[in-house]
Scaffold this motif. Sequence first.
Motif, mmCIF file in Angstrom:
data_model
loop_
_atom_site.group_PDB
_atom_site.id
_atom_site.type_symbol
_atom_site.label_atom_id
_atom_site.label_comp_id
_atom_site.label_asym_id
_atom_site.label_seq_id
_atom_site.Cartn_x
_atom_site.Cartn_y
_atom_site.Cartn_z
ATOM 1 N N CYS A 204 0.820 -1.221 0.000
ATOM 2 C CA CYS A 204 0.000 0.000 0.000
ATOM 3 C C CYS A 204 0.852 1.268 0.000
ATOM 4 O O CYS A 204 0.365 2.340 -0.370
ATOM 5 C CB CYS A 204 -0.934 0.005 1.200
ATOM 6 N N VAL A 205 2.092 1.195 0.447
ATOM 7 C CA VAL A 205 2.948 2.370 0.532
ATOM 8 C C VAL A 205 4.389 1.931 0.247
ATOM 9 O O VAL A 205 4.787 0.818 0.558
ATOM 10 C CB VAL A 205 2.847 3.017 1.934
ATOM 11 N N ASP B 98 4.675 12.633 -8.049
ATOM 12 C CA ASP B 98 3.681 11.558 -8.078
ATOM 13 C C ASP B 98 3.874 10.586 -6.913
ATOM 14 O O ASP B 98 2.914 10.191 -6.238
ATOM 15 C CB ASP B 98 3.767 10.820 -9.412
ATOM 16 N N LYS C 34 2.886 12.349 -3.784
ATOM 17 C CA LYS C 34 1.441 12.446 -3.633
ATOM 18 C C LYS C 34 0.851 11.146 -3.083
ATOM 19 O O LYS C 34 -0.061 11.160 -2.233
ATOM 20 C CB LYS C 34 0.814 12.795 -4.976
ATOM 21 N N GLY C 35 1.350 9.990 -3.573
ATOM 22 C CA GLY C 35 0.855 8.717 -3.047
ATOM 23 C C GLY C 35 1.139 8.557 -1.565
ATOM 24 O O GLY C 35 0.286 8.108 -0.791
#
Length: 880
Positions: free
Chosen positions: A644-645, A654, A657-658
Amino acid sequence: MEQKTCAETTVNSPRGTARDLNHTSSYETPTQNPEDEAVLVERATGTSMAQQARKALLALARTDQAARRTTDSETAGRHVLAENGLEEERSEGNPRHRERNTVTFHQLTEEPRLAGESLCSSQHASPNRQPTGLIKSMGDSTPAIATQLQSDPAAEPKGCHPPPPAGQESGGRERCIVVSQGKLEHSRKVQAQREHLALKRLWSRLEREQARQTQHQRREDQYAARLKGQKEAERREQESDTAGSESPDAEQVGDREKAEQWAVLVALEERRHKLTKAKESERFVEALREKVKQRMILKHSQLPALCSCARTFWETDPNTCANNCVFYKNEKAYAKALWNFQHALKLRNEESLSDPDREPFKSLVASRAVLRGIQDKLKLYEPSTEEDAQNSKLLEACVCLQLGMNYIEGEETSSGQKELETCLTLLENISDKDKTASVHIECYNQLGALWGNRDDHQKALEFLLKAKGVYEAHRAASPMAAEQWLLGNPASEADRARLLEDLYTHTLFYLAQVYGHTGHPHLSAQYCHDTLGRQLRANQFDSVEWALNSATLSQYYVGTLNFLQARHCLACASLVLQRHLEKGTIGATEDLIDKLKRSEADLSRCWCKYAISLLQASVRDDPRDPHQQLFRFETLDVAGLESCVTAEPVKDYDFAKGVFLFGQKHLNLAKRYYTKDTYASDYIAIVQDHSSLFKGLAYFEPSDGLKCRMHKRRIDMLTEILRDINVQHYLGPSRLLMHELAGVYSEMVDLKIVIACNSPSPQQITKINQLVARSVDWYRKFYDTFVDSKTGALYEVDNDILRSVLCARLYMAKLLTKTISPVPDAQASELQEALGHYKWIVQYCDSHPDKASGVFTDDELSVCKEMATLLPQRIASLRR
């Protein structure tokens, strides 16, 4: 035969007159013949009592008959009127007829002779004789009937006086008798009440006499039965004495055979009862053993052997113990010993939790008394062999260990330390170290924790390293030998090894804490990771606590820029907590539900810290250790959560931002529990984390305009929370917000200057000056919170805080030099204010060299001195 006198009528029916006149009293009861009553009494009480009752009833009947005759005579006399004489007086108009016509009851009593004549005439008059006239009384409300007495010499009985001779004042006329009818009725009621009460008293006497006779008869029967039993016992004794000398007949032989059969049956019943009792006792002991065993498994406690006949606590058996053992064929003593151990541990582990506030260690003291009793019995034991002596020392050492733990839990650390040291002394005198391995480890763990709580971490480390050495030396050699002092099934090698591993897990946990306090964070993290991994493999852990410990461990790895290990710890914590929540909270208390919600919020905040640290490390481009290793928890599959990360450094907007969105999602989850109204301090920290996320994202934003918007968003959220809280009550968080707000405005000043380049427009100049003024204003507010308003001196603060205070003056000076003003005097006034800040910093560092050396570096201090020297020249040039 048809004519009856009043007396005869009264005897046959004592209350006939009263019933004829319809004046029966409410107290009257139907009566019967006295002879019939006597018969009933005779049937109920016996012959002697019946005779007495008959005499009493007959006497009462005679009295009643006499009273009836008197009453009937008075009634008849009052109803007789002398008609002839009264008629003549009326016809002649004699004025005295009224006086003789109405004769009062008082006048009647004054002439007894006349009343007697009337009564006698009434009693002996013929029943066919009727009165010849009636005269009404003078009053209408009280009518009276007067009956004229007619003289009849033939019918007149003897003893009655003749009427007065003619020529006297009465003139042959009878007197008129008028008596009130109400008084007659009253006399009847009184007589009826007397009769009723007399009968009632008679029956009461009869009942009491009957009760006395019954009681006397009962005593006589009891005495007779007792005397009969004594005589029967004497007879049986005499028969038994003479039975041996006499030749038994067939009947005696049959009785003897029956007695023998009965004796056999009794013996069989007694044996069956003993066997049943033995089985019940055996089941009770087994149940008690299992109960103690389960309790010890849950509490991770250990028990010593009960006697020297067995190697372990659970191998002690009354059926297999030596004949000189206290438990040999003594189930009661063995059960009592089991109960003593169970009771002592129950008092320490369970009932101590519910002790009252005024007596917080009530159960611990009771448990201590039980252990002291066991210790006293051990001191009286005299071993017969060397092996018995060794086992006795082991047993006494384990009791000392339990006492030491009891004292430590009761906050009597000095007494607990003595007991633990006594335990070590006893263990050192035992030659077989394999037997004492587990007890050694437990004792070293307790001493390490004791000295760690005293902040003597170096001494605590020594004991814990000894425990680790004992484990490593005896684990592979003989792990089963130490089980005699541990809980579990003595026949199961796996259980013994598992309990030994549990002890070593506690050792690693204590080592992690001690290394953290001694300045070895890397070793502390390593031992924490090993502890968590061992708990997972043994499946003995609390899900909520394990998740929080794993999340806390991740923060260490975040600080060391080991984001791979930090992400793995956080993912494992999320998985364990998620599995626990999937079980549901049905039947859980409010405190437990609140604990679960708080754990979720804390874990979300840890994820947010991970995202912030990753962005900040990417901004600073901090170097990382290329040889970092990933230590995984092999029993957990967290690949999905880790995806997820990212754990790699962020290179562009980008990726940033995630990471930002991932951290913002967890911040919103944390805000669900930590609200502004309930947890203000935590809510302020969450808002600051949100601001840090925007700061990290703004670094990777290529547009300076969008960067300003992100900083404006930070200003809005920080200003809003600072406006809602009370600065005096939340002074620490308020200082942080003020300092961060000043820094945000300072960053916006730099961005606006970059946007304006070398030719700023008037609007841009105005905006830059406004931002400078706001940043300086927030720095000044931050600085004023550390200054005494009366003296103007700084408060005594730590070096870390002192640096922030001094840097606030330095930042204000730098910002004032960035002010753009077309008027030289205005520019010079701003520089003059900046010069004041530089001079104050230089003066403070010169007057406090010890503090300045730990706050400012030499380069920073030299810059301040240089600016304090150059600014006066520039100010002078502007004012020319």
